[in-house]
Design a protein around this motif. Structure first.
Motif, PDB file in Angstrom:
ATOM      1  N   ARG A 244       0.833  -1.199   0.000  1.00  0.00           N
ATOM      2  CA  ARG A 244       0.000   0.000   0.000  1.00  0.00           C
ATOM      3  C   ARG A 244       0.872   1.254   0.000  1.00  0.00           C
ATOM      4  O   ARG A 244       1.818   1.379   0.776  1.00  0.00           O
ATOM      5  N   ARG A 245       0.551   2.179  -0.866  1.00  0.00           N
ATOM      6  CA  ARG A 245       1.287   3.441  -0.914  1.00  0.00           C
ATOM      7  C   ARG A 245       1.067   4.251   0.354  1.00  0.00           C
ATOM      8  O   ARG A 245      -0.059   4.433   0.807  1.00  0.00           O
ATOM      9  N   MET A 246       2.163   4.733   0.925  1.00  0.00           N
ATOM     10  CA  MET A 246       2.107   5.640   2.076  1.00  0.00           C
ATOM     11  C   MET A 246       2.404   7.048   1.564  1.00  0.00           C
ATOM     12  O   MET A 246       3.475   7.303   1.027  1.00  0.00           O
ATOM     13  N   SER A 247       1.470   7.937   1.721  1.00  0.00           N
ATOM     14  CA  SER A 247       1.547   9.252   1.090  1.00  0.00           C
ATOM     15  C   SER A 247       2.466  10.231   1.799  1.00  0.00           C
ATOM     16  O   SER A 247       2.753  11.304   1.271  1.00  0.00           O
ATOM     17  N   ASP A 248       2.947   9.867   2.969  1.00  0.00           N
ATOM     18  CA  ASP A 248       3.749  10.799   3.753  1.00  0.00           C
ATOM     19  C   ASP A 248       5.254  10.506   3.698  1.00  0.00           C
ATOM     20  O   ASP A 248       6.015  11.028   4.514  1.00  0.00           O
ATOM     21  N   ARG A 249       5.698   9.669   2.768  1.00  0.00           N
ATOM     22  CA  ARG A 249       7.124   9.317   2.708  1.00  0.00           C
ATOM     23  C   ARG A 249       7.524   8.933   1.290  1.00  0.00           C
ATOM     24  O   ARG A 249       6.667   8.710   0.424  1.00  0.00           O
ATOM     25  N   GLU A 250       8.814   8.852   1.066  1.00  0.00           N
ATOM     26  CA  GLU A 250       9.335   8.455  -0.239  1.00  0.00           C
ATOM     27  C   GLU A 250       9.370   6.942  -0.399  1.00  0.00           C
ATOM     28  O   GLU A 250       9.046   6.405  -1.468  1.00  0.00           O
ATOM     29  N   HIS A 252       9.001   3.038   2.000  1.00  0.00           N
ATOM     30  CA  HIS A 252       8.843   2.334   3.277  1.00  0.00           C
ATOM     31  C   HIS A 252       9.318   0.886   3.115  1.00  0.00           C
ATOM     32  O   HIS A 252       9.253   0.310   2.024  1.00  0.00           O
ATOM     33  N   LYS A 253       9.809   0.319   4.228  1.00  0.00           N
ATOM     34  CA  LYS A 253      10.384  -1.028   4.207  1.00  0.00           C
ATOM     35  C   LYS A 253       9.676  -1.990   5.153  1.00  0.00           C
ATOM     36  O   LYS A 253      10.040  -3.172   5.201  1.00  0.00           O
ATOM     37  N   GLU A 254       8.710  -1.491   5.891  1.00  0.00           N
ATOM     38  CA  GLU A 254       7.962  -2.366   6.802  1.00  0.00           C
ATOM     39  C   GLU A 254       6.568  -1.807   7.012  1.00  0.00           C
ATOM     40  O   GLU A 254       6.300  -0.632   6.711  1.00  0.00           O
ATOM     41  N   THR A 255       5.676  -2.642   7.504  1.00  0.00           N
ATOM     42  CA  THR A 255       4.301  -2.221   7.735  1.00  0.00           C
ATOM     43  C   THR A 255       3.684  -3.118   8.794  1.00  0.00           C
ATOM     44  O   THR A 255       4.348  -4.003   9.348  1.00  0.00           O
ATOM     45  N   GLU A 256       2.403  -2.918   9.059  1.00  0.00           N
ATOM     46  CA  GLU A 256       1.644  -3.795   9.952  1.00  0.00           C
ATOM     47  C   GLU A 256       0.575  -4.509   9.149  1.00  0.00           C
ATOM     48  O   GLU A 256      -0.189  -3.878   8.432  1.00  0.00           O
ATOM     49  N   GLU A 316      16.174  -4.446   5.075  1.00  0.00           N
ATOM     50  CA  GLU A 316      16.716  -3.140   4.724  1.00  0.00           C
ATOM     51  C   GLU A 316      16.865  -2.951   3.209  1.00  0.00           C
ATOM     52  O   GLU A 316      16.852  -1.821   2.725  1.00  0.00           O
ATOM     53  N   LYS A 317      16.992  -4.040   2.475  1.00  0.00           N
ATOM     54  CA  LYS A 317      17.263  -3.946   1.038  1.00  0.00           C
ATOM     55  C   LYS A 317      16.062  -4.270   0.153  1.00  0.00           C
ATOM     56  O   LYS A 317      16.178  -4.268  -1.068  1.00  0.00           O
ATOM     57  N   ILE A 318      14.918  -4.545   0.773  1.00  0.00           N
ATOM     58  CA  ILE A 318      13.674  -4.743   0.028  1.00  0.00           C
ATOM     59  C   ILE A 318      12.677  -3.696   0.510  1.00  0.00           C
ATOM     60  O   ILE A 318      12.499  -3.523   1.721  1.00  0.00           O
ATOM     61  N   GLY A 319      12.060  -2.985  -0.420  1.00  0.00           N
ATOM     62  CA  GLY A 319      11.131  -1.944   0.006  1.00  0.00           C
ATOM     63  C   GLY A 319      10.204  -1.482  -1.096  1.00  0.00           C
ATOM     64  O   GLY A 319      10.317  -1.898  -2.255  1.00  0.00           O
ATOM     65  N   VAL A 320       9.279  -0.600  -0.720  1.00  0.00           N
ATOM     66  CA  VAL A 320       8.257  -0.061  -1.613  1.00  0.00           C
ATOM     67  C   VAL A 320       8.501   1.429  -1.792  1.00  0.00           C
ATOM     68  O   VAL A 320       8.673   2.159  -0.811  1.00  0.00           O
ATOM     69  N   VAL A 321       8.526   1.889  -3.041  1.00  0.00           N
ATOM     70  CA  VAL A 321       8.749   3.299  -3.353  1.00  0.00           C
ATOM     71  C   VAL A 321       7.391   3.994  -3.418  1.00  0.00           C
ATOM     72  O   VAL A 321       6.599   3.757  -4.342  1.00  0.00           O
TER      73      VAL A 321
END
Length: 386
Positions: A244-250, A252-256, A316-321
């Motif tokens: 899911r896109r997080m609109s407040d950052r460039e 993210h690498k983790e979520t709930e 740390e090396k897998i993430g969502v832009v």
């Protein structure tokens, strides 16, 4: 007596002529060892551009072979054999080896060193059907001239794409009713795509209005992502909270995730995880992932949960832009390429195989790791997401 003498003289002449002929032939052969080809099979067709005749090329090859053979003794000592060369190439001199390739298109004429006006730094592939032609045209235009474009056609229709100027420069690979992971396993070997810093392996039903490929790569580099994907618009086609896109950052690498889904905050699906819908791999990460793709499991289900095996530390090396995001349009085009059985729609059988492959892949991965730990005498780690 005269009759006897007259019959002996011609015989002596014949013997002497034969001996002289043999000796002359022997000395000529020793003097010109490279004349190995009967004149009947030598073609003097000349390349008007280079001025090199076929005869000259053959003589050059013959000279080289003869010189090499002259260095050999009876047991073959002196032959090239280099065990450290790639398998099958042990008899080649290292200087001629070219173990890696690329997908750059080249001319049939001119100087090879002048073929490429630009050497693409990145690769993007789309697995496509004709019905999504307009959407792919829009998507391709989001990728700069730094990208090699490859279309994998699952419906066999390729010529219709020539209406787009970019399509004439793209690579087209066609095989009916095949998935992108089937294509990737067969046509994106790490040694083939070694020139590309990043490899995008994307579906055809992605909206890219808010996406720019060059800006995306800048962020991937900035945050050290080896495996990534754009954030997904939460209003459509969202299966996992991680994507899911997080609109407040460039980035993210983790979520709930939903309660009970993550036994460890650093493990999938809460971290070290992207989907197989629109993944982006660094060159090094893809070299590992390609080897993990199973030859007979074509849908890729379960692969996304195992991608973390290919980078360290994965969380740390897998993430969502997030700031370069896409929309999943959820078009079941490839699913409709399935076969209708027992009155059920074609996509039903496709979806059932997807789930079956997921179970097969997870079992193979677990069994392979268990066998390794047993062989090494190591207690397997306590990892429920192996």
């Amino acid at each position: 007596m005269r009759l006897i003498i007259n019959s002996v003289i011609p015989n002596m002449r014949l013997i002497i002529s034969t001996v002289i002929g043999v000796m002359l032939g022997f000395f000529i052969g020793m003097s010109f060892p490279t004349l190995q080809f009967p004149s009947g099979i030598i073609s003097y067709i000349e390349d008007n551009n280079s001025g090199i005749t076929t005869l000259a090329l053959l003589n050059r090859a013959g000279t080289s072979t003869t010189k090499n053979n002259s260095l050999l003794n009876s047991n073959g000592t002196g032959k090239i054999y280099i065990p450290s060369n790639p398998k099958g190439a042990e008899r080649l001199a290292p200087g001629i080896l070219r173990p890696e390739s690329d997908l750059y298109l080249r001319r049939l004429w001119g100087n090879p060193s002048e073929d490429l006006q630009i050497q693409h730094k990145y690769l993007v592939t789309f697995t496509v059907g004709h019905d999504q032609k307009k959407n792919i045209d829009t998507a391709v235009k989001k990728f700069s001239e730094n990208f090699t474009i490859v279309l994998f056609h699952y419906d066999g229709r390729t010529s219709e794409w020539d209406e787009f100027e970019w399509s004439k420069r793209a690579i087209h690979v066609s095989a009916k009713r095949q998935t992108k992971w089937w294509f990737a396993k067969r046509f994106l070997h790490p040694d083939i795509v070694a020139r590309y810093e990043y490899i995008f392996i994307w579906d055809e039903d992605l909206g890219v209005e808010h996406f720019n490929a060059e800006e995306y790569i800048k962020l991937v580099r900035k945050y050290g992502l080896e495996i990534s994907q754009p954030g997904l618009d939460p209003s459509s086609g969202l299966a996992w909270q991680m994507t899911r896109r997080m609109s407040d950052r460039e980035v993210h690498k983790e979520t709930e995730e939903r309660p009970g889904w993550c036994t460890d905050p650093h493990l999938p699906p809460c971290a070290a995880f992207v989907e197989i819908m629109a993944p982006v791999f660094s060159r090094n990460a893809w070299r590992c992932v390609w080897h993990m793709i199973q030859n007979d499991l074509v849908h890729g289900w379960g692969l996304d949960l195992a991608l973390r095996k290919c980078v360290e530390p994965a969380h740390e090396k897998i993430g969502v832009v997030d700031s370069q995001w896409i929309v999943h349009q959820v078009v079941p085009s490839l699913g409709n390429q399935g076969k209708a059985e027992n009155g059920k729609a074609p996509w039903v059988g496709v979806r059932n195989r997807c789930r079956q492959e997921w179970g097969i892949f997870q079992a193979r991965l677990a069994d392979a790791e268990k066998a390794y730990y047993i062989k090494m005498g190591i207690t397997p780690p306590n990892d429920t997401h192996a």
